[in-house]
Design a protein around this motif. Sequence first.
Motif, PDB file in Angstrom:
ATOM      1  N   ASP A  97      58.566  12.064  34.363  1.00  0.00           N
ATOM      2  CA  ASP A  97      57.251  12.294  33.755  1.00  0.00           C
ATOM      3  C   ASP A  97      56.199  12.771  34.756  1.00  0.00           C
ATOM      4  OD1 ASP A  97      57.817  11.925  31.145  1.00  0.00           O
ATOM      5  OD2 ASP A  97      57.072   9.876  30.992  1.00  0.00           O
ATOM      6  N   GLU A  98      56.617  13.164  35.945  1.00  0.00           N
ATOM      7  CA  GLU A  98      55.661  13.662  36.930  1.00  0.00           C
ATOM      8  C   GLU A  98      55.405  15.162  36.756  1.00  0.00           C
ATOM      9  OE1 GLU A  98      57.252  12.680  40.712  1.00  0.00           O
ATOM     10  OE2 GLU A  98      56.804  10.529  40.535  1.00  0.00           O
ATOM     11  N   THR A  99      56.241  15.826  35.951  1.00  0.00           N
ATOM     12  CA  THR A  99      56.126  17.273  35.772  1.00  0.00           C
ATOM     13  C   THR A  99      56.294  17.634  34.307  1.00  0.00           C
ATOM     14  OG1 THR A  99      57.115  17.604  37.962  1.00  0.00           O
ATOM     15  CG2 THR A  99      57.037  19.517  36.504  1.00  0.00           C
ATOM     16  N   THR A 100      55.453  18.563  33.845  1.00  0.00           N
ATOM     17  CA  THR A 100      55.573  19.111  32.496  1.00  0.00           C
ATOM     18  C   THR A 100      55.906  20.590  32.599  1.00  0.00           C
ATOM     19  OG1 THR A 100      53.978  17.547  31.564  1.00  0.00           O
ATOM     20  CG2 THR A 100      54.354  19.571  30.331  1.00  0.00           C
ATOM     21  N   TYR A 101      56.798  21.047  31.712  1.00  0.00           N
ATOM     22  CA  TYR A 101      57.180  22.456  31.670  1.00  0.00           C
ATOM     23  C   TYR A 101      56.777  23.047  30.327  1.00  0.00           C
ATOM     24  CZ  TYR A 101      60.245  21.026  35.515  1.00  0.00           C
ATOM     25  OH  TYR A 101      60.734  20.514  36.687  1.00  0.00           O
ATOM     26  N   ALA A 102      56.228  24.253  30.370  1.00  0.00           N
ATOM     27  CA  ALA A 102      55.976  25.028  29.156  1.00  0.00           C
ATOM     28  C   ALA A 102      56.874  26.253  29.244  1.00  0.00           C
ATOM     29  CB  ALA A 102      54.516  25.434  29.065  1.00  0.00           C
ATOM     30  N   ILE A 103      57.863  26.336  28.363  1.00  0.00           N
ATOM     31  CA  ILE A 103      58.871  27.390  28.442  1.00  0.00           C
ATOM     32  C   ILE A 103      58.783  28.278  27.203  1.00  0.00           C
ATOM     33  CG2 ILE A 103      61.335  27.881  28.627  1.00  0.00           C
ATOM     34  CD1 ILE A 103      61.680  25.245  30.041  1.00  0.00           C
ATOM     35  N   HIS A 104      58.649  29.570  27.449  1.00  0.00           N
ATOM     36  CA  HIS A 104      58.560  30.525  26.347  1.00  0.00           C
ATOM     37  C   HIS A 104      59.872  30.550  25.567  1.00  0.00           C
ATOM     38  CE1 HIS A 104      58.231  34.542  24.393  1.00  0.00           C
ATOM     39  NE2 HIS A 104      56.969  34.189  24.284  1.00  0.00           N
ATOM     40  N   GLU A 105      59.773  30.841  24.277  1.00  0.00           N
ATOM     41  CA  GLU A 105      60.954  30.840  23.418  1.00  0.00           C
ATOM     42  C   GLU A 105      62.017  31.834  23.876  1.00  0.00           C
ATOM     43  OE1 GLU A 105      58.769  33.736  20.103  1.00  0.00           O
ATOM     44  OE2 GLU A 105      59.294  31.672  19.614  1.00  0.00           O
ATOM     45  N   SER A 106      61.610  32.852  24.620  1.00  0.00           N
ATOM     46  CA  SER A 106      62.572  33.828  25.142  1.00  0.00           C
ATOM     47  C   SER A 106      63.346  33.291  26.343  1.00  0.00           C
ATOM     48  CB  SER A 106      61.845  35.102  25.569  1.00  0.00           C
ATOM     49  OG  SER A 106      61.012  34.849  26.686  1.00  0.00           O
ATOM     50  N   THR A 128      62.378  33.346  29.305  1.00  0.00           N
ATOM     51  CA  THR A 128      62.178  34.214  30.465  1.00  0.00           C
ATOM     52  C   THR A 128      60.844  33.975  31.161  1.00  0.00           C
ATOM     53  OG1 THR A 128      61.273  35.977  29.069  1.00  0.00           O
ATOM     54  CG2 THR A 128      63.654  36.027  29.518  1.00  0.00           C
ATOM     55  N   LEU A 129      60.055  33.054  30.669  1.00  0.00           N
ATOM     56  CA  LEU A 129      58.794  32.704  31.319  1.00  0.00           C
ATOM     57  C   LEU A 129      58.664  31.191  31.331  1.00  0.00           C
ATOM     58  CD1 LEU A 129      56.123  33.730  32.591  1.00  0.00           C
ATOM     59  CD2 LEU A 129      55.098  33.428  30.329  1.00  0.00           C
ATOM     60  N   ARG A 130      58.423  30.629  32.493  1.00  0.00           N
ATOM     61  CA  ARG A 130      58.354  29.177  32.635  1.00  0.00           C
ATOM     62  C   ARG A 130      57.103  28.792  33.411  1.00  0.00           C
ATOM     63  NH1 ARG A 130      64.726  28.701  34.490  1.00  0.00           N
ATOM     64  NH2 ARG A 130      65.536  29.876  32.707  1.00  0.00           N
ATOM     65  N   ILE A 131      56.368  27.856  32.859  1.00  0.00           N
ATOM     66  CA  ILE A 131      55.158  27.347  33.499  1.00  0.00           C
ATOM     67  C   ILE A 131      55.414  25.892  33.872  1.00  0.00           C
ATOM     68  CG2 ILE A 131      52.689  26.903  33.235  1.00  0.00           C
ATOM     69  CD1 ILE A 131      52.707  29.037  30.996  1.00  0.00           C
ATOM     70  N   GLU A 132      55.215  25.556  35.109  1.00  0.00           N
ATOM     71  CA  GLU A 132      55.454  24.200  35.600  1.00  0.00           C
ATOM     72  C   GLU A 132      54.135  23.574  36.040  1.00  0.00           C
ATOM     73  OE1 GLU A 132      57.367  22.251  39.611  1.00  0.00           O
ATOM     74  OE2 GLU A 132      58.440  23.907  38.660  1.00  0.00           O
ATOM     75  N   ARG A 133      53.865  22.379  35.534  1.00  0.00           N
ATOM     76  CA  ARG A 133      52.650  21.655  35.901  1.00  0.00           C
ATOM     77  C   ARG A 133      53.037  20.308  36.520  1.00  0.00           C
ATOM     78  NH1 ARG A 133      48.155  19.646  37.850  1.00  0.00           N
ATOM     79  NH2 ARG A 133      47.066  18.145  36.538  1.00  0.00           N
ATOM     80  N   ALA A 134      52.788  20.169  37.823  1.00  0.00           N
ATOM     81  CA  ALA A 134      53.051  18.908  38.525  1.00  0.00           C
ATOM     82  C   ALA A 134      51.785  18.055  38.450  1.00  0.00           C
ATOM     83  CB  ALA A 134      53.430  19.191  39.973  1.00  0.00           C
ATOM     84  N   HIS A 135      51.916  16.843  37.947  1.00  0.00           N
ATOM     85  CA  HIS A 135      50.742  16.015  37.662  1.00  0.00           C
ATOM     86  C   HIS A 135      50.224  15.238  38.873  1.00  0.00           C
ATOM     87  CE1 HIS A 135      51.223  16.836  33.380  1.00  0.00           C
ATOM     88  NE2 HIS A 135      52.520  16.584  33.522  1.00  0.00           N
ATOM     89  N   GLU A 136      51.114  14.727  39.686  1.00  0.00           N
ATOM     90  CA  GLU A 136      50.694  13.871  40.800  1.00  0.00           C
ATOM     91  C   GLU A 136      50.611  14.675  42.089  1.00  0.00           C
ATOM     92  OE1 GLU A 136      49.705  10.870  40.151  1.00  0.00           O
ATOM     93  OE2 GLU A 136      50.348  10.985  38.065  1.00  0.00           O
ATOM     94  N   ARG A 146      44.798  20.181  47.421  1.00  0.00           N
ATOM     95  CA  ARG A 146      45.262  21.410  48.081  1.00  0.00           C
ATOM     96  C   ARG A 146      46.765  21.619  47.961  1.00  0.00           C
ATOM     97  NH1 ARG A 146      41.534  21.300  53.628  1.00  0.00           N
ATOM     98  NH2 ARG A 146      39.540  21.681  52.572  1.00  0.00           N
ATOM     99  N   GLU A 147      47.419  20.787  47.176  1.00  0.00           N
ATOM    100  CA  GLU A 147      48.855  20.939  46.975  1.00  0.00           C
ATOM    101  C   GLU A 147      49.132  21.764  45.719  1.00  0.00           C
ATOM    102  OE1 GLU A 147      50.434  16.758  48.977  1.00  0.00           O
ATOM    103  OE2 GLU A 147      50.308  16.944  46.798  1.00  0.00           O
ATOM    104  N   THR A 148      50.304  22.373  45.672  1.00  0.00           N
ATOM    105  CA  THR A 148      50.677  23.191  44.521  1.00  0.00           C
ATOM    106  C   THR A 148      50.844  22.321  43.285  1.00  0.00           C
ATOM    107  OG1 THR A 148      51.761  24.859  45.889  1.00  0.00           O
ATOM    108  CG2 THR A 148      52.438  24.727  43.575  1.00  0.00           C
ATOM    109  N   ALA A 149      50.095  22.644  42.245  1.00  0.00           N
ATOM    110  CA  ALA A 149      50.158  21.886  40.995  1.00  0.00           C
ATOM    111  C   ALA A 149      50.680  22.732  39.842  1.00  0.00           C
ATOM    112  CB  ALA A 149      48.771  21.342  40.635  1.00  0.00           C
ATOM    113  N   TRP A 150      50.636  24.059  39.989  1.00  0.00           N
ATOM    114  CA  TRP A 150      51.092  24.967  38.946  1.00  0.00           C
ATOM    115  C   TRP A 150      52.039  26.005  39.557  1.00  0.00           C
ATOM    116  CZ3 TRP A 150      49.274  24.923  33.757  1.00  0.00           C
ATOM    117  CH2 TRP A 150      48.215  24.033  33.507  1.00  0.00           C
TER     118      TRP A 150
END
Length: 264
Positions: A64-73, A75-83, A87-91
């Motif tokens: 549960d530390e990361t949420t993914y939004a994945i397009h129905e195709s 071929t596109l993936r969005i990753e959101r790290a919550h914790e 200055r750290e990569t969150a998206w």
Amino acid sequence: MTDTERAAIAARSVFDVTTAKPEPPRPQLEAVPVYLADAGDHDALLDSFLDAHGEFEKWRAWSDETTYAIHESQTLRIERAHETLARETAWTVAAYETPVSDRMWHLTATDATPSPVLQSLLIHLAEGDGWDTVIGTPVDERTVTTTTQPLAEAGWKHTLTGHGIRWTSPDGQAGVRFDPLTAQHPQNPATWTIWAGSDPDQPTWAITASPHTPSSLLADLSETLAHETGTRQAQPGHEHRPRLAASALAPPAVTAGRPASRSR
């Protein structure tokens, strides 16, 4: 109740009123160029995006530390790290030619990136095939000019540095950098870098993008940085006069992996 009991209750209520702590004042907000805006609520931004765009499905990692939004195709993936820290990569955004092909391009954003900037990015991604790109197409002078035209029109300073070409906002608090040397390597994480702060090496927030990141997406981000405004908590003794100049782009570099569990 007896008269004595009523008197005791009345005395207690007076005591409660006089000793109650006053409510803390609400923070005052000030309008600033979008690159100086507060980060806002990234989780709420992602939830709103998913509610509005059914073509993206929400997945959660087992921790549960990361949420993914994945397009129905697929071929596109969005990753959101919550914790993550500011200055750290969150998206991380990653695009693929097919669900099983190598990554075409990717982009990352740190946790302190202002929500209006991220919203501009998500809106572009939601517009159909806005993430498509052509592998093998070099990043030429025309591409760079088109991508940064909104910055030039808004008066951003254009300079050549040891790292490539840089565009700096009129107030010196944001910038966009293109590194032509890394553009020859498709998987390089930071051919394009967008940042805010007086020191590019220690930015307040940053977005980075690989060479084949669509120029239309980067141009939209440039437009947002150059002309949009946002809000931030007012700083005591500091008055900022917003100006119609923009902000800067930021850092990319992470591969959105296959999530472990799916959330409905």
